[in-house]
Design a protein around this motif. Structure first.
Motif, PDB file in Angstrom:
ATOM      1  N   ARG A   9      44.245  30.870  53.764  1.00 24.29           N
ATOM      2  CA  ARG A   9      45.374  30.558  52.883  1.00 24.29           C
ATOM      3  C   ARG A   9      45.100  30.996  51.441  1.00 24.29           C
ATOM      4  N   LEU A  10      44.471  32.150  51.276  1.00 26.44           N
ATOM      5  CA  LEU A  10      44.115  32.621  49.938  1.00 26.44           C
ATOM      6  C   LEU A  10      45.330  32.847  49.053  1.00 26.44           C
ATOM      7  N   THR A  11      46.435  33.270  49.630  1.00 23.65           N
ATOM      8  CA  THR A  11      47.651  33.462  48.847  1.00 23.65           C
ATOM      9  C   THR A  11      48.088  32.139  48.222  1.00 23.65           C
ATOM     10  N   GLU A  12      47.961  31.056  48.958  1.00 24.31           N
ATOM     11  CA  GLU A  12      48.315  29.739  48.417  1.00 24.31           C
ATOM     12  C   GLU A  12      47.339  29.324  47.309  1.00 24.31           C
ATOM     13  N   VAL A  13      46.069  29.649  47.474  1.00 25.56           N
ATOM     14  CA  VAL A  13      45.079  29.356  46.432  1.00 25.56           C
ATOM     15  C   VAL A  13      45.437  30.124  45.159  1.00 25.56           C
ATOM     16  N   GLU A  14      45.778  31.399  45.301  1.00 24.58           N
ATOM     17  CA  GLU A  14      46.143  32.223  44.145  1.00 24.58           C
ATOM     18  C   GLU A  14      47.407  31.686  43.467  1.00 24.58           C
ATOM     19  N   THR A  15      48.380  31.250  44.238  1.00 26.24           N
ATOM     20  CA  THR A  15      49.595  30.657  43.675  1.00 26.24           C
ATOM     21  C   THR A  15      49.260  29.383  42.919  1.00 26.24           C
ATOM     22  N   TRP A  16      48.410  28.550  43.482  1.00 29.91           N
ATOM     23  CA  TRP A  16      47.999  27.315  42.825  1.00 29.91           C
ATOM     24  C   TRP A  16      47.286  27.609  41.511  1.00 29.91           C
ATOM     25  N   LEU A  17      46.405  28.611  41.509  1.00 28.99           N
ATOM     26  CA  LEU A  17      45.702  28.963  40.277  1.00 28.99           C
ATOM     27  C   LEU A  17      46.675  29.421  39.195  1.00 28.99           C
ATOM     28  N   ARG A  18      47.721  30.119  39.556  1.00 27.88           N
ATOM     29  CA  ARG A  18      48.749  30.510  38.580  1.00 27.88           C
ATOM     30  C   ARG A  18      49.436  29.268  38.006  1.00 27.88           C
ATOM     31  N   GLN A  19      49.701  28.293  38.841  1.00 25.35           N
ATOM     32  CA  GLN A  19      50.370  27.069  38.392  1.00 25.35           C
ATOM     33  C   GLN A  19      49.473  26.252  37.472  1.00 25.35           C
ATOM     34  N   VAL A  20      48.182  26.206  37.762  1.00 30.78           N
ATOM     35  CA  VAL A  20      47.227  25.458  36.939  1.00 30.78           C
ATOM     36  C   VAL A  20      47.137  26.080  35.549  1.00 30.78           C
ATOM     37  N   ASN A  21      47.151  27.417  35.506  1.00 36.00           N
ATOM     38  CA  ASN A  21      47.202  28.138  34.231  1.00 36.00           C
ATOM     39  C   ASN A  21      45.998  27.845  33.330  1.00 36.00           C
ATOM     40  N   ALA A  22      44.817  27.745  33.923  1.00 30.95           N
ATOM     41  CA  ALA A  22      43.592  27.485  33.159  1.00 30.95           C
ATOM     42  C   ALA A  22      43.141  28.739  32.411  1.00 30.95           C
ATOM     43  N   ASP A  23      42.373  28.550  31.365  1.00 34.62           N
ATOM     44  CA  ASP A  23      41.823  29.684  30.623  1.00 34.62           C
ATOM     45  C   ASP A  23      40.653  30.325  31.364  1.00 34.62           C
ATOM     46  N   VAL A  24      39.829  29.490  32.005  1.00 28.54           N
ATOM     47  CA  VAL A  24      38.657  29.951  32.743  1.00 28.54           C
ATOM     48  C   VAL A  24      38.621  29.229  34.078  1.00 28.54           C
ATOM     49  N   VAL A  25      38.313  29.972  35.133  1.00 27.47           N
ATOM     50  CA  VAL A  25      38.243  29.404  36.484  1.00 27.47           C
ATOM     51  C   VAL A  25      36.920  29.836  37.105  1.00 27.47           C
ATOM     52  N   PHE A  26      36.264  28.916  37.792  1.00 31.13           N
ATOM     53  CA  PHE A  26      35.045  29.230  38.537  1.00 31.13           C
ATOM     54  C   PHE A  26      35.312  28.914  40.001  1.00 31.13           C
ATOM     55  N   LEU A  27      35.165  29.927  40.852  1.00 25.68           N
ATOM     56  CA  LEU A  27      35.379  29.744  42.286  1.00 25.68           C
ATOM     57  C   LEU A  27      34.052  29.923  43.005  1.00 25.68           C
ATOM     58  N   GLN A  28      33.809  29.082  43.976  1.00 23.14           N
ATOM     59  CA  GLN A  28      32.585  29.210  44.771  1.00 23.14           C
ATOM     60  C   GLN A  28      32.944  29.428  46.231  1.00 23.14           C
ATOM     61  N   GLU A  29      31.953  29.946  46.974  1.00 27.67           N
ATOM     62  CA  GLU A  29      32.124  30.300  48.383  1.00 27.67           C
ATOM     63  C   GLU A  29      33.310  31.241  48.566  1.00 27.67           C
ATOM     64  N   ILE A  30      33.280  32.350  47.830  1.00 30.76           N
ATOM     65  CA  ILE A  30      34.394  33.297  47.844  1.00 30.76           C
ATOM     66  C   ILE A  30      34.362  34.177  49.094  1.00 30.76           C
ATOM     67  N   PRO A  31      35.531  34.674  49.505  1.00 33.61           N
ATOM     68  CA  PRO A  31      35.584  35.576  50.653  1.00 33.61           C
ATOM     69  C   PRO A  31      35.093  36.976  50.278  1.00 33.61           C
ATOM     70  N   GLN A  32      34.841  37.786  51.267  1.00 32.93           N
ATOM     71  CA  GLN A  32      34.342  39.141  51.043  1.00 32.93           C
ATOM     72  C   GLN A  32      35.279  39.958  50.163  1.00 32.93           C
ATOM     73  N   THR A  33      36.580  39.814  50.339  1.00 30.20           N
ATOM     74  CA  THR A  33      37.530  40.589  49.537  1.00 30.20           C
ATOM     75  C   THR A  33      37.389  40.303  48.046  1.00 30.20           C
ATOM     76  N   TYR A  34      37.134  39.052  47.670  1.00 32.82           N
ATOM     77  CA  TYR A  34      36.919  38.718  46.261  1.00 32.82           C
ATOM     78  C   TYR A  34      35.583  39.294  45.787  1.00 32.82           C
ATOM     79  N   ALA A  35      34.576  39.267  46.653  1.00 36.46           N
ATOM     80  CA  ALA A  35      33.266  39.815  46.303  1.00 36.46           C
ATOM     81  C   ALA A  35      33.357  41.322  46.072  1.00 36.46           C
ATOM     82  N   ASP A  36      34.180  41.995  46.861  1.00 37.80           N
ATOM     83  CA  ASP A  36      34.305  43.455  46.771  1.00 37.80           C
ATOM     84  C   ASP A  36      35.213  43.912  45.642  1.00 37.80           C
TER      85      ASP A  36
END
Length: 70
Positions: A9-36
């Motif tokens: 559900r990465l699309t939902e995570v990305e939508t949520w991050l847009r709604q939060v509208n933080a200046d800095v975000v730290f994500l852990q246990e990222i998928p390969q696509t984010y790593a690449d």
């Protein structure tokens, strides 16, 4: 925020991050696509992205330049 590398559900995570509208975000246990490629869908909001380069690692997203990534 723990993304969980196998998250289907990465699309939902990305939508949520847009709604939060933080200046800095730290994500852990990222998928390969984010790593690449970073979080491509959020590059307009967070143009400064640093990750460790491997899946299940971490990524920092920022509206502002990252001075160091140690």
């Amino acid at each position: 925020f723990n993304v969980w590398g196998d998250n289907q559900r990465l699309t939902e995570v990305e939508t949520w991050l847009r709604q939060v509208n933080a200046d800095v975000v730290f994500l852990q246990e990222i998928p390969q696509t984010y790593a690449d490629h970073g979080v491509a869908a959020l590059k307009d909001l967070y143009p400064y992205q640093f990750n460790q380069g491997w899946a299940w690692g971490n990524i920092a997203l920022s509206r502002y330049p990252l001075i160091t990534s140690d």
